[in-house]
Design an enzyme around this catalytic site. Sequence first.
Site, mmCIF file in Angstrom:
data_model
loop_
_atom_site.group_PDB
_atom_site.id
_atom_site.type_symbol
_atom_site.label_atom_id
_atom_site.label_comp_id
_atom_site.label_asym_id
_atom_site.label_seq_id
_atom_site.Cartn_x
_atom_site.Cartn_y
_atom_site.Cartn_z
ATOM 1 C CE LYS A 74 -6.035 -0.016 1.999
ATOM 2 N NZ LYS A 74 -6.444 -0.439 3.067
ATOM 3 C CD GLU A 78 -2.796 1.523 2.366
ATOM 4 O OE1 GLU A 78 -2.615 0.623 3.381
ATOM 5 O OE2 GLU A 78 -3.637 2.270 2.460
HETATM 6 P P1 13P Z 1 -9.029 4.477 4.662
HETATM 7 O O1 13P Z 1 -9.996 3.816 3.721
HETATM 8 O O2 13P Z 1 -9.835 4.941 5.955
HETATM 9 O O3 13P Z 1 -8.048 5.401 4.085
HETATM 10 O O4 13P Z 1 -8.093 3.169 5.426
HETATM 11 C C1 13P Z 1 -7.896 2.402 4.556
HETATM 12 C C2 13P Z 1 -6.574 1.617 5.149
HETATM 13 O O5 13P Z 1 -6.413 0.791 5.520
HETATM 14 C C3 13P Z 1 -5.303 2.834 5.187
HETATM 15 O O6 13P Z 1 -4.162 1.839 5.524
#
Ligand code: 13P
Length: 340
Positions: A219, A177
């Site tokens: 992600k 991510e």
């Molecule tokens: P949000 O959808 O609140 O941005 O969080 C997702 C997430 O796991 C961030 O690491």
Amino acid sequence: MSKQELETTAQAMVAKGKGILAIDESLPTIKKRFDSIGIDSTEGNRRAYRDLLITNPGGNHYISGMILFDETIRQSSNNGRPFPQVLIDQDIMPGIKVDAGAKNLAGHPGEKISEGLDGLRERLAEYRELGARFAKWRAVITIGDRIPTTGCIEANAHALARYAALCQEASLVPMVEPEVLMDADNTITRCYEVTEATLKTLFYELYRQRVTLEHTILKVNMVISGKKCPVQAGIQEVADQTVQCLLNNVPASLPGIVFLSGGQSPELATAHLNAMNAGYHNLPWPLSFSYGRALQEPCLKAWAGKVKNADIAREALLHREKCNSLACLGKYSGDMEQAA
Ligand code: 13P
């Protein structure tokens, strides 16, 4: 887990019409969320809230996996069964957040590096024992005056790649991510440039660390206007720019891409995902969701820390899960919000 099982897990995470519920808020973040409804962030309150999210009947029609926090993966449901088992019973895969948070990057004012590589091999082995099937590591890229720097993007991409390689060694699917934050006043064009630079660097580092892309989930943020930008791009533009950026920078062999919500309202996060899936067919990967706030916000508000509100809170969560499931198929409509 064999290579085949890693591939099956990765594909199941982004199965048709399904997405991920992120409930992996760190202690400081969950405190912020609980402050917003006026309840204390005690171990008991955190367990009770996560129990509500994990045991929601019907959620498994829309949710393929949930990302847990270190504390949560060790806690149990009201009936005494450990949370990872409760998820597996419902055919929902337990995931675990494994980065140790974003810290100031030395020599780079205003920029962050996610820590947590030391001892990660041992922690991953333990999480796998506890039932985890995938893991998440979040890197934060900030847009601002002369940032992000190449130094910050490279350091974070390198850490993501080292983490992903360790995950695959431990038979866990890495969810990588890199989050380009949407809090600044930048235009959508600037977000595109920064997301592109970040993804190019990330996939180069994944290659250098010998990470198998077929066993990796991305992600990522949507390509979107900064929250403080006076001109906000519309839904279709966000969908178009995001899909174009992904097509130009993400290898086709990846089993799937999921989005974070990043501070978008729940309805807008759903509408953006829907516009991508309604407007683009035959993309190389499924586009799905891995939202935290955009799934939880209405539920958290409805719950407000009171047992008597459990049913309406669960309904609010299920509604958002269903809307986002439909958005994965391009079949969501704003009218579904009025009906709620
Ligand atoms: P949000 O959808 O609140 O941005 O969080 C997702 C997430 O796991 C961030 O690491």
